[in-house]
Motif scaffolding. Sequence first.
Motif: not given
Length: 109
Positions: A24-26, A33, A36, A66, A98
């Motif tokens: 999961y991307h925060d 992004l 990640t 992104d 995410g």
Amino acid sequence: MYRHNPAHAQSRPYSSPPPVYRVYHDPAGPAKLSTTVVHALSDCLDVDVTDGSVTLYDVVDPDALDAIFRPKHDGTPRASGSLSFVVYGHRVTVHADGQILIEPPERYR
């Protein structure tokens, strides 16, 4: 972590497919992004992210990736949508919430 081993896969024709790697991307965190995604791919490929061997440039523009999932102009997060592409034989699917899924080659063939 998944490591591709074609000889092993052929010797077990009825085995379950390799697992899907989930991360999961925060969006509120410090990483982009695309960063990640590169870190997740490096984990899947079992390579050091600092050696620069994992890149997205041949498949997708990291700045565009992104931007696609950046919050809207009013600051609200993107509620839906996903983007899939294949890098080093792995299908990468990025979701607006995410979630990043990376499927090894045998999983989607």
